[in-house]
Design a protein around this motif. Structure first.
Motif, short mmCIF file in Angstrom:
data_model
loop_
_atom_site.label_atom_id
_atom_site.label_comp_id
_atom_site.label_asym_id
_atom_site.label_seq_id
_atom_site.Cartn_x
_atom_site.Cartn_y
_atom_site.Cartn_z
N MET A 114 0.96 -1.56 -0.26
CA MET A 114 0.27 -0.13 0.06
C MET A 114 0.95 1.17 -0.03
SD MET A 114 -3.75 -0.37 0.24
CE MET A 114 -4.13 -0.15 1.61
N TYR A 115 1.92 1.43 0.52
CA TYR A 115 2.72 2.11 0.34
C TYR A 115 3.23 2.87 -1.04
CZ TYR A 115 3.05 3.87 5.73
OH TYR A 115 2.77 3.92 6.67
N ILE A 116 3.65 0.98 -1.01
CA ILE A 116 4.45 1.52 -2.94
C ILE A 116 3.48 2.06 -3.17
CG2 ILE A 116 5.24 0.53 -4.34
CD1 ILE A 116 7.32 0.26 -2.53
N VAL A 117 1.90 1.97 -3.52
CA VAL A 117 1.02 2.25 -4.70
C VAL A 117 1.10 3.90 -4.21
CG1 VAL A 117 -1.13 2.71 -5.10
CG2 VAL A 117 -0.39 0.03 -4.76
N ASP A 118 0.80 4.40 -3.27
CA ASP A 118 0.84 5.94 -2.31
C ASP A 118 2.19 6.69 -2.79
OD1 ASP A 118 -1.25 5.51 -1.12
OD2 ASP A 118 -1.16 5.12 0.61
N PHE A 119 3.26 6.08 -2.45
CA PHE A 119 4.37 6.98 -3.29
C PHE A 119 4.78 7.15 -4.66
CE2 PHE A 119 7.28 4.65 0.74
CZ PHE A 119 6.51 5.61 1.43
N GLU A 120 3.74 5.76 -4.86
CA GLU A 120 4.28 6.36 -6.59
C GLU A 120 2.38 7.29 -7.09
OE1 GLU A 120 4.44 4.83 -11.02
OE2 GLU A 120 5.74 5.09 -9.49
N LYS A 121 2.31 6.77 -7.05
CA LYS A 121 0.83 8.65 -6.72
C LYS A 121 0.93 9.54 -6.31
CE LYS A 121 -3.61 6.08 -7.50
NZ LYS A 121 -4.91 5.00 -6.12
N ASN A 122 1.75 9.75 -5.90
CA ASN A 122 1.73 11.21 -4.85
C ASN A 122 3.46 11.51 -5.06
OD1 ASN A 122 -0.65 10.69 -3.53
ND2 ASN A 122 0.02 9.97 -2.20
N ASP A 123 3.93 11.11 -6.33
CA ASP A 123 5.37 11.45 -6.64
C ASP A 123 6.09 11.73 -5.62
OD1 ASP A 123 7.58 12.26 -7.93
OD2 ASP A 123 6.47 13.77 -8.33
N LYS A 124 6.08 10.76 -4.08
CA LYS A 124 6.92 11.63 -3.28
C LYS A 124 7.99 11.03 -3.07
CE LYS A 124 6.61 11.42 2.18
NZ LYS A 124 5.81 11.16 3.07
N TYR A 125 8.73 10.48 -3.77
CA TYR A 125 9.84 9.86 -3.69
C TYR A 125 10.37 9.30 -5.36
CZ TYR A 125 9.81 9.68 1.21
OH TYR A 125 9.36 9.38 2.71
N ASP A 126 11.81 9.53 -5.49
CA ASP A 126 12.15 9.06 -6.68
C ASP A 126 12.81 7.80 -6.48
OD1 ASP A 126 12.01 11.28 -7.81
OD2 ASP A 126 14.33 11.82 -6.46
N VAL A 127 13.20 7.01 -5.32
CA VAL A 127 13.62 5.81 -5.36
C VAL A 127 13.22 5.27 -3.34
CG1 VAL A 127 15.70 4.04 -4.70
CG2 VAL A 127 15.91 6.40 -5.99
N VAL A 128 13.04 4.16 -3.95
CA VAL A 128 11.86 3.59 -2.62
C VAL A 128 13.12 1.95 -2.19
CG1 VAL A 128 10.59 2.03 -1.56
CG2 VAL A 128 9.90 3.84 -2.52
N VAL A 129 13.96 1.97 -1.61
CA VAL A 129 14.97 0.97 -1.38
C VAL A 129 14.00 -0.63 -0.17
CG1 VAL A 129 17.11 -0.08 -0.53
CG2 VAL A 129 16.73 2.23 -1.44
N MET A 130 14.00 -1.19 -0.19
CA MET A 130 12.72 -2.08 0.29
C MET A 130 13.81 -3.56 1.38
SD MET A 130 9.23 -4.36 -0.42
CE MET A 130 8.86 -3.27 -1.20
N ASP A 131 14.00 -3.51 2.16
CA ASP A 131 14.58 -4.33 3.38
C ASP A 131 13.37 -5.59 3.74
OD1 ASP A 131 16.79 -5.59 5.10
OD2 ASP A 131 15.52 -4.40 6.85
N THR A 132 13.98 -6.21 3.01
CA THR A 132 12.57 -8.01 3.00
C THR A 132 12.91 -8.68 4.30
OG1 THR A 132 13.49 -8.85 1.70
CG2 THR A 132 11.98 -7.15 0.86
N ALA A 133 12.62 -9.23 4.90
CA ALA A 133 12.18 -10.01 5.58
C ALA A 133 13.31 -11.32 4.87
CB ALA A 133 10.65 -10.91 6.31
N PRO A 134 13.83 -12.66 5.59
CA PRO A 134 14.19 -13.41 4.44
C PRO A 134 13.16 -13.76 3.48
CG PRO A 134 14.89 -13.99 7.07
CD PRO A 134 13.68 -12.57 6.61
N THR A 135 14.17 -14.96 2.74
CA THR A 135 13.29 -15.44 2.23
C THR A 135 12.02 -15.30 1.72
OG1 THR A 135 15.36 -15.94 0.47
CG2 THR A 135 14.45 -16.53 -0.26
#
Length: 392
Positions: A114-135
């Motif tokens: 949901m955050y990814i979609v919001d960031f894209e719609k609102n042009d809030k960030y140029d880069v999103v780096v996602m630190d994920t859980a294990p595989t």
């Protein structure tokens, strides 16, 4: 918006790589956020600062977020949580216990998307780096849009119609609360957002996965499986980051042995993954805590290059047509024929079961009623063939 997803086996250093990548992007002038989807958050520890369930400004051009699912449920899905809590209360589960049970498994993943979609719609960030859980958890995250879409189309629509009747009849004669229109609207919104997230995740020119690996046999083997499963879910794996590489300057009997072992595994990594882009990060002789040390790690990995560079914009899945035969071609590296099962469903889709993972591939309209005439694994590609109705 550029989305970089770092994943790999637990303990390989994904968080340090993610924060170092985000800090370098911010230094280059990109509006950047590093976001943790791992319930065992460590981004704050890596930065050596306090973070919360809210977006926190770290330094110029850099924000950070460790997703807190309790906060997300209260702010994003209040209607859903209130209904589940009321239902629990009606069944004798009261107070905080009911609220805790209203937090459904996997909601951290949904919140991240949901955050990814919001960031894209609102042009809030140029880069999103996602630190994920294990595989394994990351695979659930990346497959969630497909799964949620299937449930929404096959089950939710029927359930919604039944409940509209039940609210007017059964609901008048029982104490158990029935979901309101607001609850269904929230679920509908969630379904729409997941479709938007799927489009973003499957765009290989802006969303890429980077596999973090250590030069160790068990880690490499899990990374090979992760690569195959990510291809199954049509995600662009653009590069490998080999972390904790001992520098040649390390001396002594122990390090002589480790350097020899490491050299063998690095050669194996190249044999397995070439021609994929491979980056390296040397083992540092101190804990990687704080932005200054993470800057050094970024130097180590990227040198003078831009971390947002897309090393490969290749989609693992494609559709072709030749002489009236339609084909789904799906790259499945490191997979053997015995590991694959195929099922054709009656609702216009194909289920591909590979190892421990399963994907439901929705067919294009032209193939909804087409006959599946064969499948073969050739040169690490699964080729599923169909004959269109006009060629019967």
């Amino acid at each position: 918006m550029r989305l970089i997803i770092n994943t790999g086996k637990g303990g390989v250093g994904k968080t340090s790589v993610s924060v170092a990548t985000a800090k370098r992007c911010a230094d280059l002038g990109y509006r950047t956020i590093v976001m943790s989807t791992d319930s065992a958050h460590s981004v704050a520890d890596s930065m050596d600062m306090e973070l919360s369930g809210q977006i926190t400004h770290v330094c110029k051009n850099l924000d950070a977020l460790e997703i807190d699912i309790i906060t997300e449920m209260k702010t994003r899905w209040d209607d859903i949580q209130n209904y589940i809590t009321a239902f629990m209360d009606s069944q004798g589960v009261e107070g905080m216990t009911a609220e805790e049970m209203a937090i459904l498994p996997g909601m951290e993943m949904v919140a991240a998307l949901m955050y990814i979609v919001d960031f894209e719609k609102n042009d809030k960030y140029d880069v999103v780096v996602m630190d994920t859980a294990p595989t394994a958890e990351t695979l659930r995250l990346l497959s969630f849009p497909d799964i949620s879409q299937w449930y929404a189309e096959k089950i939710f629509s029927i359930f919604k119609k039944v409940m509209s009747i039940a609210r007017a009849t059964v609901g008048k004669f029982m104490d158990m609360p029935l979901p309101t229109t607001a609850v269904f609207n929230s679920v509908e919104d969630l379904k729409d957002k997941m479709e938007e997230a799927r489009v973003i995740l499957e765009d290989p020119k802006r969303t890429t996965v980077r596999l973090v690996v250590n030069p160790e046999k068990m880690v490499i083997n899990e990374t090979k499986r992760a690569y195959a499963y990510l291809c199954l879910y049509n995600k662009n794996v653009e590069c490998l980051i080999v972390n904790r590489v001992f520098p040649e300057t390390y001396k002594g009997d122990y390090f002589d042995f480790k350097l020899s072992e490491q050299k063998k595994y690095i050669e194996y990594i190249h044999q397995a993954f070439d021609p994929m882009k491979i980056l390296y990060s040397e083992q540092m002789n101190t804990e990687l805590l704080g932005l200054d040390l993470l800057d050094k790690m970024a130097d180590n990995i990227f040198g003078d290059s831009d971390p947002t560079d897309v090393y490969s914009d290749h989609s693992p899945m494609r559709f072709t047509k030749e002489d009236g035969i339609y084909k789904i071609i799906l790259e499945l590296p490191f997979i053997e024929k015995k590991d694959i099962e195929l099922f054709r469903t009656n609702d216009g889709s194909v289920i591909v079961h590979v190892g421990s993972q399963k994907r439901n591939i929705a067919l294009p309209l032209t193939l909804t009623h087409a006959k599946m005439i064969g499948a073969e694994l050739k040169n690490e590609e699964l080729i599923i063939s169909f004959r269109g109705e006009d060629n019967d």
